[in-house]
Design a protein around this motif. Structure first.
Motif, short mmCIF file in Angstrom:
data_model
loop_
_atom_site.label_atom_id
_atom_site.label_comp_id
_atom_site.label_asym_id
_atom_site.label_seq_id
_atom_site.Cartn_x
_atom_site.Cartn_y
_atom_site.Cartn_z
N GLY A 139 44.43 36.60 41.93
CA GLY A 139 42.96 36.22 42.61
C GLY A 139 42.01 35.15 42.45
O GLY A 139 42.57 34.36 41.67
N TRP A 141 40.64 32.80 44.48
CA TRP A 141 40.29 32.20 45.05
C TRP A 141 39.69 30.97 46.77
O TRP A 141 39.35 31.23 47.73
CB TRP A 141 41.79 31.81 46.55
CG TRP A 141 43.51 32.71 45.40
CD1 TRP A 141 43.83 33.42 45.24
CD2 TRP A 141 44.08 31.63 44.58
NE1 TRP A 141 45.14 33.80 44.41
CE2 TRP A 141 44.73 32.39 44.19
CE3 TRP A 141 43.87 30.46 45.02
CZ2 TRP A 141 45.54 31.17 42.99
CZ3 TRP A 141 44.47 29.43 43.53
CH2 TRP A 141 45.64 30.16 43.21
N ARG A 144 36.33 32.92 51.08
CA ARG A 144 36.36 32.77 52.09
C ARG A 144 37.98 33.99 52.66
O ARG A 144 37.89 34.91 53.96
CB ARG A 144 37.43 31.21 52.85
CG ARG A 144 35.93 30.09 53.39
CD ARG A 144 36.56 28.45 54.27
NE ARG A 144 34.74 28.90 54.80
CZ ARG A 144 34.84 28.14 55.89
NH1 ARG A 144 35.79 28.07 56.55
NH2 ARG A 144 34.01 27.47 56.30
N LEU A 145 38.55 33.84 51.78
CA LEU A 145 40.15 34.88 52.06
C LEU A 145 40.13 35.26 51.10
O LEU A 145 40.90 36.30 51.05
CB LEU A 145 41.46 33.90 52.00
CG LEU A 145 41.84 32.40 53.22
CD1 LEU A 145 42.67 32.07 53.11
CD2 LEU A 145 41.60 33.55 54.16
N GLY A 146 39.70 35.72 49.98
CA GLY A 146 39.05 36.39 48.92
C GLY A 146 38.12 36.63 48.31
O GLY A 146 37.56 37.11 48.76
N ARG A 156 28.06 40.62 51.27
CA ARG A 156 28.42 39.94 52.50
C ARG A 156 29.22 41.38 52.97
O ARG A 156 28.58 41.52 54.27
CB ARG A 156 29.81 38.68 52.71
CG ARG A 156 30.32 39.14 53.94
CD ARG A 156 31.49 37.84 54.03
NE ARG A 156 32.84 38.37 52.80
CZ ARG A 156 33.50 37.82 53.27
NH1 ARG A 156 33.29 36.43 53.50
NH2 ARG A 156 34.61 38.41 52.04
N SER A 160 27.41 42.66 55.71
CA SER A 160 28.55 43.33 57.21
C SER A 160 27.73 44.58 57.95
O SER A 160 27.56 45.70 58.49
CB SER A 160 29.83 43.44 57.27
OG SER A 160 29.88 41.62 56.76
N ALA A 194 22.86 34.62 56.83
CA ALA A 194 24.34 34.40 56.59
C ALA A 194 24.94 32.97 57.37
O ALA A 194 25.72 32.70 56.69
CB ALA A 194 24.90 35.95 57.53
N ALA A 195 24.69 32.40 58.27
CA ALA A 195 24.74 31.76 58.13
C ALA A 195 24.61 29.97 57.61
O ALA A 195 25.09 29.55 57.39
CB ALA A 195 24.65 30.72 59.61
N ARG B 144 31.47 35.49 60.77
CA ARG B 144 31.11 36.09 59.47
C ARG B 144 30.93 37.14 58.66
O ARG B 144 30.89 37.13 57.53
CB ARG B 144 29.31 35.00 58.89
CG ARG B 144 30.00 33.15 58.45
CD ARG B 144 29.02 32.52 58.42
NE ARG B 144 28.75 31.26 57.56
CZ ARG B 144 29.07 30.59 56.93
NH1 ARG B 144 28.81 31.47 55.55
NH2 ARG B 144 29.19 28.66 56.64
N LEU B 145 29.65 37.81 59.86
CA LEU B 145 29.59 38.88 58.97
C LEU B 145 30.43 40.10 60.36
O LEU B 145 30.45 41.33 59.54
CB LEU B 145 27.95 39.23 59.02
CG LEU B 145 27.41 38.62 57.76
CD1 LEU B 145 25.80 39.08 58.60
CD2 LEU B 145 27.62 38.72 56.84
N ARG B 156 41.78 35.62 60.04
CA ARG B 156 41.86 35.16 58.84
C ARG B 156 42.29 36.16 57.58
O ARG B 156 42.94 36.29 56.78
CB ARG B 156 40.66 35.15 58.68
CG ARG B 156 39.92 35.11 57.18
CD ARG B 156 38.42 35.25 57.05
NE ARG B 156 37.48 36.30 57.88
CZ ARG B 156 36.70 36.89 58.29
NH1 ARG B 156 35.78 35.92 58.27
NH2 ARG B 156 36.20 38.52 58.42
N SER B 160 44.43 36.52 54.61
CA SER B 160 43.93 36.95 52.92
C SER B 160 45.24 37.38 52.78
O SER B 160 45.47 37.76 51.33
CB SER B 160 43.23 37.59 53.73
OG SER B 160 41.87 37.08 53.53
N LEU B 163 47.59 35.23 50.86
CA LEU B 163 47.59 34.67 49.91
C LEU B 163 47.33 35.84 48.48
O LEU B 163 48.28 35.86 47.74
CB LEU B 163 46.54 34.69 49.87
CG LEU B 163 45.12 33.69 48.88
CD1 LEU B 163 45.90 31.96 48.00
CD2 LEU B 163 44.10 33.81 48.91
N ASP B 167 50.09 36.42 45.04
CA ASP B 167 49.31 36.61 44.17
C ASP B 167 50.49 37.39 43.71
O ASP B 167 49.93 38.06 42.39
CB ASP B 167 48.23 37.66 43.89
CG ASP B 167 47.47 35.74 43.62
OD1 ASP B 167 47.83 34.86 42.86
OD2 ASP B 167 46.22 36.03 43.44
N VAL B 191 44.22 28.58 50.70
CA VAL B 191 42.69 27.86 50.57
C VAL B 191 42.56 26.95 51.35
O VAL B 191 41.50 26.60 51.62
CB VAL B 191 42.66 27.62 48.93
CG1 VAL B 191 41.19 27.35 48.65
CG2 VAL B 191 42.87 29.42 48.16
#
Lengths: 288, 288
Positions: A139, A141, A144-146, A156, A160, A194-195, B144-145, B156, B160, B163, B167, B191
């Motif tokens: 972890g 990272w 965005r991805l993690g 976030r 959502s 969020a933007a 984003r949301l 995405r 993820s 990644l 790991d 990343v």
């Protein structure tokens, strides 16, 4: 003057430096602005140097004394040996080692020796384990991805879920009602927030998510359970055994304790800060 | 000359305009650059006007003829009645109505009348339902949301998972092996790609995720199943009944068919494009 040590903890929101004498007594401490070397290498190094200069003044050390210290700096955004070497060469010490910042968190939490696992949960997240002196982590990272289970991730996820509640795709809860009202009462308000929200802005919502979960809010409980499930997978990947010491650290780590409690699980408090971890690694560097 | 209609389909990657005569015969079509009014209102309107001017030239219409057309424009990024009114006032037609772009997608896919549900899955995603003439939609709020199940979301999610495989937190699969190799073989490479990737860049990975799922890749199947689960929740929220017509549209919608197939589910192909939907809504506007 005997051997002195310099430790640096450089993160995305600020950096700290401290000098210690041979016996481990702290001589002086200095603070400066952020040091994320991926975001801005030169500005980050300038802040690290400013923190070191402030710590040297606080300790009453001459430039020559400071230069003779053995230094370990754990800095955010160090993602390659090349960046680490370039950063080490830019520090005002003859013997300086630079690494990413996960190592000082683990050493600070677990102390100079012994096996154990750390779940470090602040705005970001990672898990690390030390076993027979070897350290491994997963972890860390970024959002965005993690950064699952982190403060930014919790915030976030709550937004959502609030958007889905506004769309009628899930039941509203006290948490989603409160967030929707605060964001102007419309999906558009949530999307606009969020933007432009940075991870720290999203992480600022996390304590509210944790409080809601503790109060039984179904949405918040679902999100926290998902974060805890990620942590369990991280522990499994690191080979954490049921009765190994487990340290929950970072601003949010301790708040996950209830979600992670299992028969036989042995929680231990962090022994020190990441800056203490930098001293431990500076000593190890001097000796190794 | 009898009544003529003007339809506009304005999205984040480009906009299309067309004129039709009273009988629904297309007189001319024009294309121009992106029209996302949240991103840049003035540039978006300039592109919409350029597309309309090109369509008028293609149709051999004078400025006066064009001005007399009844226009419906479905434009990305219209998030309030105020923005819609401001955009309508900026169009070169006496009778122009502007709305967000989900309405023209639904009308285009389902045609001028009849009940049905649309799952529109491209770079973004939303679900819409028309019942007894009333239209309601969920989703479509951006990556984003939201935008669950969309192309950008699929890409995405695959990164993820890659990644986590790097790991050691999940088993690698042919998909994660291929993505990791393409991104330089390290978590840092993944990343770095994600740090600057726009939704379209992430969506460019989606066909590969869909192919991998069809080939039995466990990671890809898990991601697609999660997207399909979101779609099922969207259908439930919209009150979609088991035997209602269900239209999968957008570049990726049809690829979800296997994941959504159920006893009694009635898939129907889209009857037309979003631009066709703009004509339908222009006619409804003229008559209403």
């Amino acid at each position: 003057m005997g051997r002195i040590y310099l430790g640096v903890d450089g993160g995305g929101t600020g950096c700290r430096a401290a000098f210690w004498d041979t016996e481990g007594r702290r001589l002086g401490t200095g603070l400066a602005g952020p040091a994320n070397l991926t975001t801005d290498f030169d500005a980050g190094i300038a802040n690290v140097r400013a923190a070191i200069a402030a710590a040297a003044r606080d300790a009453g050390l001459s430039d020559d004394d400071a230069r003779g210290a053995v230094c370990h700096a754990g800095l955010a955004g160090v993602q390659s040996p090349q960046t680490a070497a370039r950063a080490a060469a830019a520090l005002p010490c003859t013997r300086a080692r630079v690494d990413e910042d996960r190592g000082i968190v683990i050493a600070g939490a677990l102390g100079p020796q012994g096996d154990g696992t750390v779940l470090a949960i602040g705005t970001g997240s990672f898990a690390g384990r030390r076993q027979d002196g070897a350290v491994r982590s997963v972890g860390g990272w970024g959002l965005r991805l993690g950064d699952c289970a982190s403060g930014a991730w919790l915030g976030r996820a709550a937004l959502s879920a609030t958007l889905e509640a506004a769309d009628g795709m899930r039941d509203p809860s006290p948490l989603t009602d409160a967030l929707l009202a605060r964001m102007g009462g419309t999906p558009q308000g949530l999307v606009a927030f969020a933007a432009t929200a940075q991870p720290a802005d999203l992480g600022a919502l996390a304590p509210e998510v944790m409080r809601a979960a503790a109060d039984g809010d179904a949405t918040a409980r679902g999100i926290v359970a998902e974060g805890a499930a990620w942590m369990e997978r991280a522990l499994a990947a690191l080979g954490h055994a049921a009765d190994d010491p487990l340290c929950l650290t970072g601003g949010l780590g301790p708040l996950y304790r209830a979600a992670l409690d299992r028969d036989g699980r042995r929680f231990v408090p962090p022994l020190g800060t990441p800056l203490d971890g930098a001293l431990i690694l500076a000593r190890a560097y001097a000796e190794g």
